[in-house]
Motif scaffolding. Structure first.
Motif, PDB file in Angstrom:
ATOM      1  N   GLY A 186       0.775  -1.234   0.000  1.00 54.08           N
ATOM      2  CA  GLY A 186       0.000   0.000   0.000  1.00 54.08           C
ATOM      3  C   GLY A 186       0.805   1.280   0.000  1.00 54.08           C
ATOM      4  N   GLN A 187       2.146   1.195  -0.023  1.00 52.56           N
ATOM      5  CA  GLN A 187       2.940   2.412  -0.086  1.00 52.56           C
ATOM      6  C   GLN A 187       2.956   2.964  -1.509  1.00 52.56           C
ATOM      7  OE1 GLN A 187       6.760   2.497   1.930  1.00 52.56           O
ATOM      8  NE2 GLN A 187       6.258   0.649   3.099  1.00 52.56           N
ATOM      9  N   SER A 188       3.156   4.273  -1.603  1.00 53.15           N
ATOM     10  CA  SER A 188       3.276   4.903  -2.916  1.00 53.15           C
ATOM     11  C   SER A 188       4.741   4.934  -3.342  1.00 53.15           C
ATOM     12  CB  SER A 188       2.733   6.332  -2.874  1.00 53.15           C
ATOM     13  OG  SER A 188       3.571   7.162  -2.071  1.00 53.15           O
ATOM     14  N   VAL A 189       4.966   5.129  -4.641  1.00 50.07           N
ATOM     15  CA  VAL A 189       6.339   5.237  -5.131  1.00 50.07           C
ATOM     16  C   VAL A 189       7.046   6.404  -4.453  1.00 50.07           C
ATOM     17  CG1 VAL A 189       7.759   5.762  -7.162  1.00 50.07           C
ATOM     18  CG2 VAL A 189       5.891   4.109  -7.340  1.00 50.07           C
ATOM     19  N   ALA A 190       6.348   7.529  -4.288  1.00 55.17           N
ATOM     20  CA  ALA A 190       6.954   8.700  -3.646  1.00 55.17           C
ATOM     21  C   ALA A 190       7.397   8.384  -2.224  1.00 55.17           C
ATOM     22  CB  ALA A 190       5.970   9.862  -3.658  1.00 55.17           C
ATOM     23  N   GLN A 191       6.582   7.638  -1.488  1.00 55.19           N
ATOM     24  CA  GLN A 191       6.957   7.256  -0.124  1.00 55.19           C
ATOM     25  C   GLN A 191       8.187   6.358  -0.125  1.00 55.19           C
ATOM     26  OE1 GLN A 191       3.091   5.576   0.906  1.00 55.19           O
ATOM     27  NE2 GLN A 191       2.801   7.128   2.489  1.00 55.19           N
ATOM     28  N   ILE A 192       8.227   5.399  -1.020  1.00 58.88           N
ATOM     29  CA  ILE A 192       9.344   4.453  -1.059  1.00 58.88           C
ATOM     30  C   ILE A 192      10.640   5.174  -1.422  1.00 58.88           C
ATOM     31  CG2 ILE A 192      10.208   2.330  -2.109  1.00 58.88           C
ATOM     32  CD1 ILE A 192       7.242   1.659  -2.763  1.00 58.88           C
TER      33      ILE A 192
END
Length: 274
Positions: A186-192
């Protein structure tokens, strides 16, 4: 007598592991891995493809010849058989192929490098076993970084400071897998991207970076900065060629990582344990 170093031989799609280091996933695999000179392992998912035995090659998957990249890997197996004492490819790197494909999968473009200031990191053609990490997994580093890590850890031990490795070399494919697993949670690319560099841009790809921890401390947490191990690294790591890559407010958009250190070349010749 000091044992001879073990090496991992790298191709873009397949790794050649020395026999005896991989965990068997079946009784048949266990017998093959126990006798193998090298094991061909798919980088994308870790699947064992074949074992190079004294009497010849043993396929561990059906239709081995259709496996992407197998011809290059087999050519390397045959080269190692002809020169069993040689280390072909040491000091060289693999081509940066499939970079755009991996970035496209994550919705990133070529502007990522400009925005972050991160450099492309090619994978080494040869990596050296530098011991084992805190989970008892083989720790692979470039030969120079492996020697530097062993000297660093010994010097710390002399000063009653315990250091252990959390992770070392990671392939481009493995880095993409980190993103895929986190996206599935459920994480976004931006978060990762605040924690992990995009595939092709992680310092771990080059075999010179490793994450360092100490017993009793959670791995890869900011609280590592409160430990005696971190204080020791701040004072002594540079003597052995290691520098922290991502301090607070670094220009790359990566979170503060007191555990991530990179070997930048020959250490100070005067550096000695103690």
């Amino acid at each position: 007598m000091r044992p001879a170093p073990a090496f991992l031989f790298n191709t873009p799609a397949i790794e050649l592991w020395p026999g005896g280091l991989l965990r068997a996933r079946s009784n048949a695999d266990a017998r093959a891995l126990a006798r193998a000179r090298h094991v061909l392992r798919r980088k994308r998912d870790g699947r064992y493809l074949a074992a190079s035995l004294p009497e010849g090659l043993l396929p561990l998957v059906p239709r081995l010849r259709r496996e992407p990249g197998i011809e290059q890997a087999l050519a390397l197996v045959y080269e190692l058989q002809r020169k069993p004492r040689g280390i072909p490819g040491i000091g060289t790197t693999l081509p940066l192929d499939r970079l755009h494909e991996r970035l496209d999968q994550l919705g990133l473009d070529e502007g990522y490098a400009t925005r972050t200031g991160l450099e492309l990191e090619a994978e080494p053609a040869v990596l050296q076993l530098a011991g084992f990490d805190c989970w008892r997994r083989p720790l692979w580093l470039s030969p120079a970084a492996a020697r530097g890590w062993q000297r660093l850890r010994l010097a710390a031990a002399v000063d009653d400071v315990a250091l252990h490795a959390i992770s070392g070399y990671r392939s481009h494919d493995y880095q993409l897998g980190i993103f895929e697993r986190k996206l599935a949670r459920g994480q976004s690319v931006a978060q990762i991207l605040t924690v992990n560099a995009a595939p092709g841009f992680s310092e771990h790809h080059g075999g010179d970076a490793l994450d360092i921890g100490t017993p009793g401390e959670p791995p890869a947490e900011e609280s590592f900065e409160t430990t005696e191990a971190f204080v020791w690294l701040q004072g002594r790591a540079a003597d052995f060629g290691f520098h922290m890559s991502y301090p607070r407010e670094n220009p790359h958009g990566i979170v503060y990582e007191p555990w991530h250190w990179r070997f930048h070349g020959a250490a100070d010749a005067s550096a000695r344990p103690g």
